[in-house]
Design a protein around this motif. Sequence first.
Motif, mmCIF file in Angstrom:
data_model
loop_
_atom_site.group_PDB
_atom_site.id
_atom_site.type_symbol
_atom_site.label_atom_id
_atom_site.label_comp_id
_atom_site.label_asym_id
_atom_site.label_seq_id
_atom_site.Cartn_x
_atom_site.Cartn_y
_atom_site.Cartn_z
ATOM 1 N N CYS A 41 -3.225 7.949 -0.179
ATOM 2 C CA CYS A 41 -2.711 7.493 1.120
ATOM 3 C C CYS A 41 -2.962 8.558 2.194
ATOM 4 O O CYS A 41 -2.588 9.715 2.029
ATOM 5 N N GLY A 42 -3.591 8.145 3.279
ATOM 6 C CA GLY A 42 -3.868 9.054 4.392
ATOM 7 C C GLY A 42 -2.842 8.937 5.496
ATOM 8 O O GLY A 42 -2.644 9.864 6.280
ATOM 9 N N CYS A 43 -2.152 7.781 5.557
ATOM 10 C CA CYS A 43 -1.181 7.560 6.647
ATOM 11 C C CYS A 43 0.185 8.136 6.303
ATOM 12 O O CYS A 43 1.035 8.296 7.176
ATOM 13 N N LYS A 44 0.399 8.422 5.023
ATOM 14 C CA LYS A 44 1.636 9.018 4.499
ATOM 15 C C LYS A 44 2.833 8.074 4.544
ATOM 16 O O LYS A 44 3.965 8.496 4.358
ATOM 17 N N SER B 211 2.855 5.041 2.739
ATOM 18 C CA SER B 211 2.810 4.135 1.594
ATOM 19 C C SER B 211 4.153 4.076 0.876
ATOM 20 O O SER B 211 4.882 5.076 0.806
ATOM 21 N N ILE C 67 -6.465 5.335 7.184
ATOM 22 C CA ILE C 67 -7.176 4.746 6.037
ATOM 23 C C ILE C 67 -7.003 5.722 4.871
ATOM 24 O O ILE C 67 -6.731 6.908 5.089
ATOM 25 N N PRO C 68 -7.156 5.212 3.638
ATOM 26 C CA PRO C 68 -6.998 6.125 2.497
ATOM 27 C C PRO C 68 -8.172 7.097 2.369
ATOM 28 O O PRO C 68 -9.252 6.867 2.923
ATOM 29 N N CYS D 70 -2.508 4.710 -1.743
ATOM 30 C CA CYS D 70 -2.529 3.731 -0.666
ATOM 31 C C CYS D 70 -2.035 2.385 -1.187
ATOM 32 O O CYS D 70 -2.453 1.951 -2.257
ATOM 33 N N ASP D 71 -1.156 1.733 -0.455
ATOM 34 C CA ASP D 71 -0.686 0.388 -0.838
ATOM 35 C C ASP D 71 -0.943 -0.618 0.283
ATOM 36 O O ASP D 71 -0.392 -1.713 0.271
ATOM 37 N N GLY D 72 -1.748 -0.211 1.259
ATOM 38 C CA GLY D 72 -2.097 -1.134 2.344
ATOM 39 C C GLY D 72 -1.196 -1.034 3.563
ATOM 40 O O GLY D 72 -1.476 -1.663 4.588
ATOM 41 N N THR D 73 -0.134 -0.245 3.468
ATOM 42 C CA THR D 73 0.802 -0.099 4.598
ATOM 43 C C THR D 73 0.086 0.336 5.866
ATOM 44 O O THR D 73 0.483 -0.031 6.969
ATOM 45 N N HIS D 74 -0.994 1.115 5.718
ATOM 46 C CA HIS D 74 -1.710 1.643 6.900
ATOM 47 C C HIS D 74 -2.200 0.527 7.810
ATOM 48 O O HIS D 74 -2.356 0.737 9.008
HETATM 49 FE FE1 FES Z 1 -1.427 4.968 3.716
HETATM 50 FE FE2 FES Z 1 -3.131 3.088 3.046
HETATM 51 S S1 FES Z 1 -3.569 4.978 3.894
HETATM 52 S S2 FES Z 1 -0.994 3.025 2.878
#
Ligand code: FES
Length: 98
Positions: free
Chosen positions: A80-83, A85, A29-30, A91-95
């Motif tokens: 972005c927390g998932c890295k 994006s 999550i972001p 964050c663009d929702g990719t997570h």
């Molecule tokens: Fe990486 Fe949302 S946290 S796209």
Amino acid sequence: VSEINTGFVGQEMCKRDSKIAESKIAQKIPYVLKAEESKTYAWCACGRSENQPFCEGSHAVTDLRPVIVNIEEEKNVAWCGCKQSQNKPYCDGTHSKL
Ligand code: FES
Ligand code: FES
């Protein structure tokens, strides 16, 4: 001389290959944080920082580098927390697909 040069190039390639090109998922999550006006931020792209979502130098073991952005006005930023994006550092929702 050409043999020595070839050896040197080989060593350089080995060194580079031993570095890590993959980012780690810090969280899926972001990080939503208030950013200050006219401040420069270094977003951690490698996912290894202990100070997420920002860089603290842990990328040194990787080929990755932070993304530097200047935030003009005070606002909430979804880093972005998932890295993963496509719109780093945001964050663009990719997570949601991970
Ligand atoms: Fe990486 Fe949302 S946290 S796209
Ligand atoms: Fe991750 Fe610097 S610590 S990019």
